[in-house]
Design a protein around this motif. Structure first.
Motif, PDB file in Angstrom:
ATOM      1  N   GLN B  14     -30.319  13.923 -44.675  1.00 49.19           N
ATOM      2  CA  GLN B  14     -31.006  13.213 -43.579  1.00 49.19           C
ATOM      3  C   GLN B  14     -31.451  14.242 -42.551  1.00 49.19           C
ATOM      4  OE1 GLN B  14     -30.744   8.854 -43.810  1.00 49.19           O
ATOM      5  NE2 GLN B  14     -31.559  10.159 -42.211  1.00 49.19           N
ATOM      6  N   HIS B  15     -32.692  14.107 -42.101  1.00 51.28           N
ATOM      7  CA  HIS B  15     -33.087  15.093 -41.100  1.00 51.28           C
ATOM      8  C   HIS B  15     -32.268  14.886 -39.835  1.00 51.28           C
ATOM      9  CE1 HIS B  15     -35.748  11.733 -40.057  1.00 51.28           C
ATOM     10  NE2 HIS B  15     -35.694  12.204 -38.831  1.00 51.28           N
ATOM     11  N   GLN B  16     -31.621  15.999 -39.440  1.00 53.28           N
ATOM     12  CA  GLN B  16     -30.736  15.938 -38.282  1.00 53.28           C
ATOM     13  C   GLN B  16     -31.554  15.915 -36.997  1.00 53.28           C
ATOM     14  OE1 GLN B  16     -27.898  18.124 -36.316  1.00 53.28           O
ATOM     15  NE2 GLN B  16     -27.206  15.977 -36.205  1.00 53.28           N
ATOM     16  N   PHE B  17     -31.106  15.157 -36.013  1.00 51.81           N
ATOM     17  CA  PHE B  17     -31.815  15.078 -34.730  1.00 51.81           C
ATOM     18  C   PHE B  17     -31.716  16.403 -33.995  1.00 51.81           C
ATOM     19  CE2 PHE B  17     -31.407  14.170 -30.092  1.00 51.81           C
ATOM     20  CZ  PHE B  17     -32.734  13.887 -29.864  1.00 51.81           C
ATOM     21  N   ASN B  18     -32.859  16.944 -33.630  1.00 52.06           N
ATOM     22  CA  ASN B  18     -32.898  18.202 -32.894  1.00 52.06           C
ATOM     23  C   ASN B  18     -33.136  17.920 -31.415  1.00 52.06           C
ATOM     24  OD1 ASN B  18     -35.119  21.122 -32.877  1.00 52.06           O
ATOM     25  ND2 ASN B  18     -33.169  20.770 -31.891  1.00 52.06           N
ATOM     26  N   PRO B  19     -32.136  18.183 -30.564  1.00 52.96           N
ATOM     27  CA  PRO B  19     -32.264  17.830 -29.143  1.00 52.96           C
ATOM     28  C   PRO B  19     -33.150  18.784 -28.344  1.00 52.96           C
ATOM     29  CG  PRO B  19     -30.145  18.848 -29.535  1.00 52.96           C
ATOM     30  CD  PRO B  19     -30.809  18.732 -30.871  1.00 52.96           C
ATOM     31  N   TYR B  20     -33.715  19.790 -29.000  1.00 55.87           N
ATOM     32  CA  TYR B  20     -34.556  20.755 -28.289  1.00 55.87           C
ATOM     33  C   TYR B  20     -35.985  20.767 -28.819  1.00 55.87           C
ATOM     34  CZ  TYR B  20     -30.191  22.912 -26.646  1.00 55.87           C
ATOM     35  OH  TYR B  20     -28.979  23.164 -26.068  1.00 55.87           O
ATOM     36  N   ASN B  23     -41.942  23.957 -25.096  1.00 57.77           N
ATOM     37  CA  ASN B  23     -43.143  23.423 -24.462  1.00 57.77           C
ATOM     38  C   ASN B  23     -44.121  24.495 -23.966  1.00 57.77           C
ATOM     39  OD1 ASN B  23     -40.798  21.157 -23.676  1.00 57.77           O
ATOM     40  ND2 ASN B  23     -42.682  20.380 -24.530  1.00 57.77           N
ATOM     41  N   GLU B  46     -46.767  21.020 -27.067  1.00 45.06           N
ATOM     42  CA  GLU B  46     -45.755  20.935 -28.117  1.00 45.06           C
ATOM     43  C   GLU B  46     -46.491  21.145 -29.430  1.00 45.06           C
ATOM     44  OE1 GLU B  46     -43.478  17.302 -28.205  1.00 45.06           O
ATOM     45  OE2 GLU B  46     -41.949  18.189 -29.482  1.00 45.06           O
ATOM     46  N   PHE B  72     -37.804  24.586 -22.696  1.00 42.06           N
ATOM     47  CA  PHE B  72     -37.790  23.158 -23.003  1.00 42.06           C
ATOM     48  C   PHE B  72     -37.956  22.399 -21.684  1.00 42.06           C
ATOM     49  CE2 PHE B  72     -34.691  19.523 -24.200  1.00 42.06           C
ATOM     50  CZ  PHE B  72     -35.734  18.653 -24.418  1.00 42.06           C
ATOM     51  N   ALA B  74     -37.938  19.286 -20.611  1.00 45.66           N
ATOM     52  CA  ALA B  74     -36.994  18.265 -20.147  1.00 45.66           C
ATOM     53  C   ALA B  74     -35.749  18.918 -19.546  1.00 45.66           C
ATOM     54  CB  ALA B  74     -36.605  17.343 -21.292  1.00 45.66           C
ATOM     55  N   PHE B 117     -23.782  24.023 -25.044  1.00 48.14           N
ATOM     56  CA  PHE B 117     -24.919  23.104 -25.243  1.00 48.14           C
ATOM     57  C   PHE B 117     -25.944  23.498 -24.178  1.00 48.14           C
ATOM     58  CE2 PHE B 117     -26.462  18.407 -25.146  1.00 48.14           C
ATOM     59  CZ  PHE B 117     -27.548  18.746 -25.922  1.00 48.14           C
ATOM     60  N   TYR B 119     -28.870  24.747 -21.547  1.00 48.35           N
ATOM     61  CA  TYR B 119     -30.220  24.407 -21.094  1.00 48.35           C
ATOM     62  C   TYR B 119     -31.138  25.423 -21.771  1.00 48.35           C
ATOM     63  CZ  TYR B 119     -28.388  21.630 -17.183  1.00 48.35           C
ATOM     64  OH  TYR B 119     -27.778  20.681 -16.411  1.00 48.35           O
TER      65      TYR B 119
END
Lengths: 234, 256, 208
Positions: B14-20, B23, B46, B72, B74, B117, B119
């Motif tokens: 499953q493609h893992q969610f990438n939080p980064y 930009n 992006e 990034f 955000a 984790f 910034y």
């Protein structure tokens, strides 16, 4: 993996999804557009879904991505508006406040690696000023005079920029509708997860108006003349 | 072996969610004797899509400190928000603005507190030190920092930094016999170099362009104010009286 | 790690008024370990053409010999010296012959070409490792410091520089770019080609 483990911490994937949302600023306020389709993979599962949703008196949010996450967002924003109303403090939430709140929710959910899987546009009009901003599952935000999510970012945004940029204060509602319609048509022709049934939202000094579903008329006769791919080869 | 059931032992992951995400964009700061210039382009992108042509990356924190954030978006916006909150608490506790060297240390601890984790942001802090000198502090995403005279960061760092080595530090240059290099560069020279750096970066890097925002922080009663008189598109942002002054200059960059 | 960065090295070429310059660093490395500070990767092709071959060192040797052979064959068959444009296409097709198993070199060509009216024209070009040609009017860069070279060159270069000013510009560009690149540096060499001579200078550079 147990259902509990799946919903507790593991990242999920979008299940029932909506495609592009479009928005632009014009003379009287903001106009948004989204079709009525919610897909289940490649299956056109629900063909009468509303993806434009009013929040309070001045704001509309439009969503692409997971539709159950979107309905959850609708639910907690409704709660927010009620709490704000019952406090009767002489303040009410405008589009900027709703966008800021949504951004914080989206960003904190991504920071817990449990995102709300959506790309959202927030459009509104309050105190004589238009507002239009974007927020997505990563908490990324930005604003511009034209915005488009999903495939719309590739297919519609170039058209929107060409038609709108520099003319925000002269575009009439009729022109804006024409532009939106032509963009939705491009999307219907080229985005396989789209529908020819869509809604328009206008947010002006008169408040929020979301149209009944509208139909796109399209022609497919040209398909007869296409050679070189598909079933027939010559 | 025949009755052994073969279990497909890894389903297509499953493609893992990438939080980064990245930009784009570039930031840059240069310190002078009694001023500091902090600049950034205003494009946010992006992949190959331009999300907006105007998203600020440079923020006035106080009348003597300006912060540029890149990476990034955000994370960047959230980080600036949190730094500002800490500076407000400081103001309420001490009835004055936090000095820039203290802001620099604050930023280090805030970045390092997210060591596991991070910034995903490169920070450059510019402004005026308590002794009235121009200062630039640059950080990596997890808080390593250093005070220096000039720094570029972001998408076009590799294009801009060697140019600055040459033009600010006079690297690989020798002064003509009997002369010496200027000890400090003038504000007008620095502004020209910043503009040249960004037009060059815009020419050769697709993620840089659209607009340029240059913040200028001047020390108390700085004579450098003279060279700001005839700068096109300048406005003042100073909030307090008879202290350091903050100005911003906005320019267009190519939009292609 | 990428094969293109295995040995390190960078080359740049710039056009001036009736002159061109080509310059390179002199480092040869094995990844992060520096082996030599006198590795030549810029070679004369004719009296008026030079080629720089940044990339995998073993292919530098191979390609130099290959180009020497092919230029000799051209000279014999055509009974004249090869022009920079023709040589660049020769480079391009040599590399493209190995489209699906390429030499790991992205060459830079600099030379003075003759115009049909009997005049001269500065010529510079670069290709990628499979021979896609970039004819530029101002400057071309290649190698591990290419992004740095682009940044500095874009800031320093101006049109119609004479041989001495062009030498200064290309030297400053190369030196400042390789000083920010871990895989390039350790000395440099510059060739300024004019109508009737080639000036070759070795530059003193940072050795760290």
């Amino acid at each position: 993996m147990s259902i509990a483990a799946q919903t507790d911490s593991c990242p999920r994937q979008p299940i029932v999804t909506g495609t592009s949302v479009l928005a632009l600023k014009y003379k009287d306020g903001v106009m948004m557009a989204a079709d009525n389709l919610a897909s289940y993979g490649s299956l056109a599962r629900f063909k009468d879904i509303q993806r434009l949703h009013p929040v309070g008196k001045y704001t509309v949010i439009g969503a692409g991505g997971d539709m159950s996450d979107f309905q959850y967002i609708q639910k907690f924003l409704e709660q927010l508006i009620i709490e704000e109303f019952t406090s009767q403090d002489g303040h009410d939430l405008g589009p900027a406040q709703i966008h800021e709140y949504l951004s914080q929710v989206m960003y904190s959910r991504r920071s817990k690696i449990n995102p709300l899987w959506n790309s959202l546009l927030v459009g509104g009009f309050k105190d004589g000023k238009s507002f239009l901003s974007y927020v997505d599952l990563l908490g990324t935000t930005y604003s511009a005079t034209t915005l488009a999510t999903g495939f719309g970012a590739y297919l519609a945004q170039p058209i929107l920029r060409k038609e709108v940029e520099g003319r925000e204060n002269e575009l009439t509602e009729e022109e804006a509708i024409r532009i939106m319609e032509s963009c939705m048509k491009v999307l219907y022709y080229r985005d396989a997860r789209s529908l020819d049934k869509y809604q328009l939202a206008v947010i002006t000094a008169d408040g929020v108006k979301i149209s009944e579903s509208r139909h796109l008329s399209t022609t497919w006769s040209f398909a007869e003349g296409i050679r070189g791919y598909g079933a027939q080869t010559q | 072996m025949a009755d052994m059931v073969s279990i497909p032992h890894s389903q297509p992951q499953q493609h893992q969610f990438n939080p980064y995400t990245e930009n784009g964009g570039t930031i840059l700061a240069i310190a002078g004797a009694d001023f500091s210039v902090i600049a950034g382009d205003t494009r946010q992108s992006e992949g190959y899509s331009i999300q907006t042509r105007y998203a600020p990356k440079v923020f006035r924190l106080t009348d003597k400190a300006v912060l540029a954030v890149n990476g990034f978006a955000a994370d960047g916006n959230m980080f600036v928000k949190k730094v500002r909150q800490r500076l407000e608490w400081y103001r309420h506790a001490h009835a004055k603005d936090m000095p820039i060297r203290a802001i620099a240390r604050l930023i280090q601890t805030m970045l390092y507190s997210r060591r596991f984790f991070p910034y995903y942001v490169y920070n450059i802090l510019g402004g005026i030190e308590e002794d009235g000198t121009g200062a630039v502090y640059s950080f990596d995403p997890v808080g390593s920092y250093e005070r220096e005279a000039c720094r570029a960061a972001g998408a076009a760092q590799s294009l801009v930094q060697p140019f600055l080595d040459n033009q600010i530090y006079f690297k690989n240059q020798t002064p003509a016999p009997g002369t010496s290099f200027p000890g400090h560069l003038s504000l007008s020279t620095v502004l020209s170099l910043v503009i040249d750096s960004f037009t060059s970066a815009t020419e050769r890097h697709i993620e840089v362009g659209d607009g340029l925002e240059m913040y200028i922080v001047l020390a108390k009663n700085s004579p450098s104010i003279q060279s700001l008189r005839d700068i096109r598109g300048m406005s003042e942002l100073t909030a307090t009286e008879d202290g350091e002054r903050v100005f911003v200059v906005r320019r267009d960059l190519k939009k292609d | 790690m990428s094969i293109m960065e295995y040995n390190g090295g960078s080359v740049i070429a710039m056009a001036g008024k009736d002159c061109v310059a080509i310059a390179s660093d002199l480092r040869l490395g094995n990844q992060m370990l520096s082996i030599s500070s006198n590795f030549q990767r810029v070679f004369p092709v004719t009296d008026r053409i030079y080629i720089g071959l940044p990339g995998l060192a073993t292919d530098v040797t191979t390609l130099r010999e290959r180009f020497r052979l092919r230029v000799n064959m051209y000279t014999i068959k055509e009974e004249r010296e090869i022009e920079p444009e023709a040589f660049t296409h020769l480079v391009s097709s040599t590399l493209y012959e190995h489209r699906f198993g390429p030499y790991f070199i992205s060459p830079v060509v600099a030379g003075i070409s003759k115009t049909p009216t009997g005049g001269i024209k500065p010529f510079i070009a670069a290709t990628d490792l499979i021979g896609c040609i970039n004819f530029a009017k101002d400057f071309v860069v290649s190698g591990t410091a290419s992004s740095k070279l682009f940044g500095v060159a874009e800031g320093l270069w101006e049109p119609d520089l004479g041989p001495e000013d062009l030498f200064e510009t290309i030297s400053q560009t190369l030196l400042n770019a390789v000083d920010r690149d871990a895989f390039s540096g350790w000395g440099a060499v510059v060739h300024v080609i004019t109508k009737d001579q080639v000036i070759t200078r070795k530059l003193k550079a940072r050795m760290d």
